[in-house]
Structures are given as structure tokens and as C-alpha cells.
Motif scaffolding. Sequence first.
Motif, PDB file in Angstrom:
ATOM      1  N   GLU A   1      -4.154  31.480 -15.759  1.00  0.00           N
ATOM      2  CA  GLU A   1      -4.727  31.611 -14.419  1.00  0.00           C
ATOM      3  C   GLU A   1      -3.864  30.910 -13.373  1.00  0.00           C
ATOM      4  OE1 GLU A   1      -9.202  31.482 -13.491  1.00  0.00           O
ATOM      5  OE2 GLU A   1      -8.463  29.480 -12.952  1.00  0.00           O
ATOM      6  N   ALA A   2      -3.322  29.754 -13.699  1.00  0.00           N
ATOM      7  CA  ALA A   2      -2.449  29.034 -12.750  1.00  0.00           C
ATOM      8  C   ALA A   2      -1.228  29.884 -12.401  1.00  0.00           C
ATOM      9  CB  ALA A   2      -2.023  27.690 -13.333  1.00  0.00           C
ATOM     10  N   ALA A   3      -0.657  30.550 -13.383  1.00  0.00           N
ATOM     11  CA  ALA A   3       0.490  31.423 -13.128  1.00  0.00           C
ATOM     12  C   ALA A   3       0.071  32.624 -12.278  1.00  0.00           C
ATOM     13  CB  ALA A   3       1.113  31.875 -14.450  1.00  0.00           C
ATOM     14  N   ALA A   4      -1.110  33.163 -12.546  1.00  0.00           N
ATOM     15  CA  ALA A   4      -1.608  34.290 -11.753  1.00  0.00           C
ATOM     16  C   ALA A   4      -1.816  33.883 -10.298  1.00  0.00           C
ATOM     17  CB  ALA A   4      -2.917  34.818 -12.348  1.00  0.00           C
ATOM     18  N   LEU A   5      -2.371  32.706 -10.083  1.00  0.00           N
ATOM     19  CA  LEU A   5      -2.586  32.222  -8.719  1.00  0.00           C
ATOM     20  C   LEU A   5      -1.266  32.077  -7.969  1.00  0.00           C
ATOM     21  CD1 LEU A   5      -5.415  29.604  -9.341  1.00  0.00           C
ATOM     22  CD2 LEU A   5      -5.620  31.848  -8.229  1.00  0.00           C
ATOM     23  N   ALA A   6      -0.243  31.593  -8.657  1.00  0.00           N
ATOM     24  CA  ALA A   6       1.079  31.470  -8.029  1.00  0.00           C
ATOM     25  C   ALA A   6       1.625  32.846  -7.657  1.00  0.00           C
ATOM     26  CB  ALA A   6       2.046  30.752  -8.973  1.00  0.00           C
ATOM     27  N   GLY A   7       1.389  33.822  -8.507  1.00  0.00           N
ATOM     28  CA  GLY A   7       1.843  35.177  -8.208  1.00  0.00           C
ATOM     29  C   GLY A   7       1.151  35.779  -7.003  1.00  0.00           C
ATOM     30  N   VAL A   8      -0.154  35.601  -6.927  1.00  0.00           N
ATOM     31  CA  VAL A   8      -0.921  36.143  -5.807  1.00  0.00           C
ATOM     32  C   VAL A   8      -0.510  35.461  -4.497  1.00  0.00           C
ATOM     33  CG1 VAL A   8      -3.240  36.427  -4.838  1.00  0.00           C
ATOM     34  CG2 VAL A   8      -2.863  36.806  -7.291  1.00  0.00           C
ATOM     35  N   ALA A   9      -0.316  34.155  -4.550  1.00  0.00           N
ATOM     36  CA  ALA A   9       0.085  33.416  -3.359  1.00  0.00           C
ATOM     37  C   ALA A   9       1.441  33.897  -2.831  1.00  0.00           C
ATOM     38  CB  ALA A   9       0.130  31.921  -3.646  1.00  0.00           C
ATOM     39  N   ALA A  10       2.305  34.333  -3.730  1.00  0.00           N
ATOM     40  CA  ALA A  10       3.653  34.761  -3.343  1.00  0.00           C
ATOM     41  C   ALA A  10       3.657  35.987  -2.431  1.00  0.00           C
ATOM     42  CB  ALA A  10       4.501  35.028  -4.584  1.00  0.00           C
ATOM     43  N   VAL A  11       2.568  36.771  -2.477  1.00  0.00           N
ATOM     44  CA  VAL A  11       2.506  37.977  -1.646  1.00  0.00           C
ATOM     45  C   VAL A  11       1.434  37.847  -0.557  1.00  0.00           C
ATOM     46  CG1 VAL A  11       3.530  39.524  -3.357  1.00  0.00           C
ATOM     47  CG2 VAL A  11       1.047  39.153  -3.334  1.00  0.00           C
ATOM     48  N   ASP A  12       1.014  36.642  -0.293  1.00  0.00           N
ATOM     49  CA  ASP A  12       0.046  36.351   0.772  1.00  0.00           C
ATOM     50  C   ASP A  12      -1.258  37.135   0.656  1.00  0.00           C
ATOM     51  OD1 ASP A  12       1.748  34.469   2.033  1.00  0.00           O
ATOM     52  OD2 ASP A  12       2.837  36.089   3.007  1.00  0.00           O
ATOM     53  N   LEU A  13      -1.755  37.256  -0.561  1.00  0.00           N
ATOM     54  CA  LEU A  13      -3.060  37.844  -0.782  1.00  0.00           C
ATOM     55  C   LEU A  13      -4.037  36.723  -1.132  1.00  0.00           C
ATOM     56  CD1 LEU A  13      -2.123  41.056  -2.801  1.00  0.00           C
ATOM     57  CD2 LEU A  13      -2.947  40.933  -0.446  1.00  0.00           C
ATOM     58  N   VAL A  14      -5.316  37.029  -1.072  1.00  0.00           N
ATOM     59  CA  VAL A  14      -6.363  36.065  -1.406  1.00  0.00           C
ATOM     60  C   VAL A  14      -6.748  36.261  -2.862  1.00  0.00           C
ATOM     61  CG1 VAL A  14      -8.697  35.295  -0.856  1.00  0.00           C
ATOM     62  CG2 VAL A  14      -7.192  36.108   0.971  1.00  0.00           C
ATOM     63  N   ALA A  15      -6.750  35.177  -3.631  1.00  0.00           N
ATOM     64  CA  ALA A  15      -7.088  35.235  -5.049  1.00  0.00           C
ATOM     65  C   ALA A  15      -8.562  34.907  -5.263  1.00  0.00           C
ATOM     66  CB  ALA A  15      -6.232  34.241  -5.821  1.00  0.00           C
ATOM     67  N   ASP A  16      -9.186  35.645  -6.180  1.00  0.00           N
ATOM     68  CA  ASP A  16     -10.554  35.393  -6.598  1.00  0.00           C
ATOM     69  C   ASP A  16     -10.529  35.237  -8.112  1.00  0.00           C
ATOM     70  OD1 ASP A  16     -13.225  35.482  -7.382  1.00  0.00           O
ATOM     71  OD2 ASP A  16     -13.734  37.194  -6.135  1.00  0.00           O
ATOM     72  N   CYS A  17     -10.752  33.991  -8.571  1.00  0.00           N
ATOM     73  CA  CYS A  17     -10.723  33.697  -9.993  1.00  0.00           C
ATOM     74  C   CYS A  17     -12.071  33.919 -10.667  1.00  0.00           C
ATOM     75  CB  CYS A  17     -10.314  32.256 -10.234  1.00  0.00           C
ATOM     76  SG  CYS A  17      -8.687  31.870  -9.657  1.00  0.00           S
ATOM     77  N   GLY A  18     -13.124  33.948  -9.860  1.00  0.00           N
ATOM     78  CA  GLY A  18     -14.455  34.106 -10.423  1.00  0.00           C
ATOM     79  C   GLY A  18     -15.132  32.792 -10.513  1.00  0.00           C
TER      80      GLY A  18
END
Length: 143
Positions: free
Chosen positions: A126-143
Amino acid sequence: MRKLTLSMAEQIISAAFEKSAELKLKPLTVAVLDAGGHLVSLSRQDGASIMRPQIASGKAFGALAVGTGTRWLNTNAESRPHFVQALNGVSGGAIVPVAGGVLMKDEDGDVVGAVGITGDTSDNDEAAALAGVAAVDLVADCG
């Protein structure tokens, strides 16, 4: 509504792999799906085991299926296993209900897609996924 492009998906994967290197994680596999659940890009690091593409895709698909990150699915798998079993049944077994699937939204809150990562612990995925989402300036929802 912003559209998820191949270029964005590749940036997500690259940033996730950079985070993986920074945290010294085990080999990861990253799947990026669009809002309709279609695979945009998938990448598997050297040494990742053979079922990782299916697991990463299942995490991303699960986030899209319930409209939130798969941490929510994991919680429900523990507290309401019959619900998650039924959900997996109606999805044809396509959902992997553990953390590491992150829903991606644009600045207006519209779903753009999801990223699923597997290979290390669910929290590290999940930490890696959050870094990926942040890289494209989108909002992440982990649940």
C-alpha cells in the motif's frame, strides 16, 4: 473528469518501484486499471513469483468493485467473511481482499482508476501504491 493515460500508469509504476527500492521491499508487481476495470499497464519486477500479476490485478479490481481501497475489504473479510465470500463469488473470484489496492480519484472526487500492488507485506504494498498515486497528482483512497 481526468482520464487515466498509459503515460500516467507508467509514472505510477515507476514511482511505486522507486518507493520499493527506498524501503528495500521484496520484488513487486504493479497493476494499473482504468475506471472501467480494464488493465492499462502491468509491470513485474525481476524475482516476483508467478501469481503476482493476478494478485495485483485482483487488488486493483477489488478497490474498483467496492469504490474504496482494499483495506476496507480486508476489514470486512475479518468481520463479515460471508459478505466478502459472496462478493468474490459474484465477481468470479476476481477480488483479492487485502490492503494494497488503492482507488484513484481526480480533484473532483471522480474515480479515475485503481492501482494494485503485491510482493511484500500488504502495508508495504500500500505504501508503494500511495507513492505511485501521488506521482500523478491523483487522490488516493485506501479504504
